[in-house]
Design an enzyme around this catalytic site. Structure first.
Site, PDB file in Angstrom:
ATOM      1  N   ARG A 166      77.392  40.496  78.111  1.00 49.38           N
ATOM      2  CA  ARG A 166      78.967  40.671  78.562  1.00 49.38           C
ATOM      3  C   ARG A 166      79.055  41.451  79.603  1.00 49.38           C
ATOM      4  NH1 ARG A 166      82.446  42.666  74.234  1.00 49.38           N
ATOM      5  NH2 ARG A 166      80.807  44.199  74.005  1.00 49.38           N
ATOM      6  N   SER A 205      70.282  47.757  74.843  1.00 45.87           N
ATOM      7  CA  SER A 205      70.155  47.899  73.383  1.00 45.87           C
ATOM      8  C   SER A 205      68.389  47.530  73.138  1.00 45.87           C
ATOM      9  CB  SER A 205      71.019  47.041  72.597  1.00 45.87           C
ATOM     10  OG  SER A 205      72.358  47.361  72.973  1.00 45.87           O
ATOM     11  N   ASP A 248      73.383  50.432  72.075  1.00 46.33           N
ATOM     12  CA  ASP A 248      74.712  50.298  71.754  1.00 46.33           C
ATOM     13  C   ASP A 248      75.136  50.967  70.620  1.00 46.33           C
ATOM     14  OD1 ASP A 248      72.310  49.468  70.233  1.00 46.33           O
ATOM     15  OD2 ASP A 248      72.945  47.563  69.741  1.00 46.33           O
TER      16      ASP A 248
END
Length: 517
Positions: free
Chosen positions: A130, A194, A247
């Protein structure tokens, strides 16, 4: 004068009726007895017992499932081992020896809701990537726009340079659409990456190992921020990566923007990890200044808890098979017992074990050796199926039937569905209890009257009973002097990265905000 039975039978009118009735009754009894005897011979007692509507009452099924159960005493042992591993990870003398690496994130300032500015964020943690634009309003509210891009399988396992080129191209496309290119403004960017990293600074981190299906060459032990920034510069994009976070840190920061008591971040999705705010005097591996605030967010990387064998006493044959069949055998042992990437597969392996023992799908013995049906293909029992099955109620088990039919089991019985639901509930409950033990260690270690735990991830968001099972177990493990609240993060991995970037480079955020106004 009394009539006896013989005299009645001698009556020409009554005798034929009585004889026919007696003959019919005798025939019925004989046939009934024959059917019953045939049923007993054809269906031994061991098969009848297996058709319990309550599978936990079946001793053979219960024996299989009991291997998953972790007692309260075992949870206490797990907590003690995890605490020891954490301390080993925080010591410069023993850091290399532990699987729980306890990496300092270099994030020390926590947002308080007054931050303002426009910040970009990139979020890479799985097959989807994203790009986000986050507008912080300064009143604990944000405006967020984003776009999701797919990471092709070929890039996930190809040369690392193509991965970062792809990320830069996605960023360019997003900024072009939002009219952010060539504006004369260099936007601060937070990068949620992450994967396990050894951070050397807020904007410097070396990948230690790939997880979650990624295996790009030429990236391990390299500075991923530099690789990203080089790709951004090659595309002449006006953005600078000022912070890298995973994350979990992003989740903590995102929740802290609304609730300053947030001191723990937790991810329960494809993988699992946790971070927490630690005092600098307990971080022996700290190599930066000791200015205020004397704290830093520690990225535990607890997914690797047990890689050194310390959790072997609770691992089952299904856990071992999951590990051996994975792309990273011997690594992420704790994660493989908990996360969404593996939960459905654990259920599938248990079902296959019951099939081999002829404890389930008895009406489908002809398919037992049909290895072409989807049930026999690894990964086909998706973790989302676990959530669907667990909440299925009633005599029809309509959701469970659909799941099983998708796996090649046509017209499953009520008993089949009840057994599968029982398996799903036990697998997810074990996972929730393990997470609860880990969180209890962190809450007890922080020693604050009240702690908010920011949580993100698809497993926590979508599983109907996970939060309840976690909280119920945590109440028995957390020190009674400490209270806790679990709160769902608002886009922690994306929004949180922007928060870190803004806090890390406040001057850039203020300048950006002023220029855009």
């Amino acid at each position: 004068m009394l009539l006896n039975f013989a005299q009645i039978l001698q009556d020409d009118l009554i005798a034929p009726i009585v004889w026919k009735t007696a003959y019919g009754l005798a025939t019925t009894c004989i046939l009934g007895a024959a059917v019953y005897i045939g049923y007993r011979v054809g269906t031994p007692e061991k098969y009848q017992d297996r058709q319990h509507q309550n599978p936990e009452l079946n001793n053979q099924i219960k024996k299989v499932i009991d291997s998953l159960k972790i007692t309260d005493d075992q949870l206490i042992d797990i907590m003690q081992i995890l605490e020891e591993e954490m301390n080993i990870g925080l010591s410069p003398l023993t850091h290399r020896q532990t699987s729980v690496k306890m990496f300092p994130s270099y994030v020390r300032n926590i947002p308080n809701g007054t931050e303002i500015g426009q910040v970009l964020a990139l979020d890479l943690g799985g097959t989807n990537f994203r790009v986000l634009l986050v507008d912080l309003h300064g009143d604990s509210t944000v405006e967020l726009t984003s776009k999701i891009f797919v990471i092709p399988q070929s890039i996930m396992i190809g040369d690392g340079k193509y991965l970062f080129h792809h990320l830069a191209e996605c960023l360019h496309e997003f900024m072009e659409k939002k009219h952010l290119l060539n504006t004369g403004i260099c936007y601060p960017l937070g990068f949620t990456f992450s994967f396990p990293c050894q951070q050397d600074g807020l904007a410097s981190a070396r990948l230690t190992t790939w997880t979650k299906g990624f295996n790009c060459s030429g990236v391990v032990n390299e500075d991923v921020v530099k690789l990203l920034q080089d790709a951004i510069d090659e595309k002449h994009i006006n953005a600078k990566c000022v912070a890298l976070v995973n994350d979990t840190v992003g989740t903590l920061m995102s929740c802290a923007y609304k609730d300053p008591s947030t001191t723990i971040g937790l991810i329960l999705g494809t993988g699992t990890n946790a971070c927490y705010i630690e005092s600098l005097d307990k971080v022996g591996t700290w190599n930066d200044n000791y200015d205020e605030p004397k704290q830093v967010i520690i990225n535990t990387e607890w997914g690797a808890f047990g890689d050194n064998g310390c959790l072997n006493f609770i691992r089952t044959k299904y856990d071992i098979e999951i590990d051996v069949s994975s792309f990273n055998p011997g690594k992420q042992i704790f994660e493989k017992m908990i996360s969404g990437m593996y939960m459905g597969e654990i259920v599938r392996l248990i079902i296959l074990d019951l099939v081999q023992q002829e404890l389930i799908f008895l009406g489908h013995r002809d398919t037992y050796r049909d290895y072409t049906i989807p049930l026999y293909t690894p990964g086909n029992f998706h973790t989302k199926f676990v959530s669907i099955v667990e909440v299925d109620e009633g005599i029809k088990f309509s959701n469970t039937c659909r799941v099983l039919e998708n796996l090649g089991i046509e017209n499953p019985t009520y008993s089949d569905c009840a057994i599968v639901r029982y398996i799903c509930r036990q697998v997810s409950q074990r996972a929730a209890r393990l997470v609860a033990a880990g969180l209890a260690v962190l809450i007890n270690r922080i020693e604050k009257p009240h702690v908010t735990v920011g949580v993100d991830g698809s497993l926590y968001r979508h599983h109907p009973r996970f939060k309840y099972n976690m909280e119920r177990c945590m109440k028995t493990l957390v020190n009674e002097d400490f209270q806790f609240t679990l709160t769902l993060s608002d886009d922690g991995s994306g929004q949180g990265a922007a928060m870190v970037a803004c806090v890390a480079d406040a001057s850039s955020c203020k300048e950006t905000f002023m220029c855009m106004r």
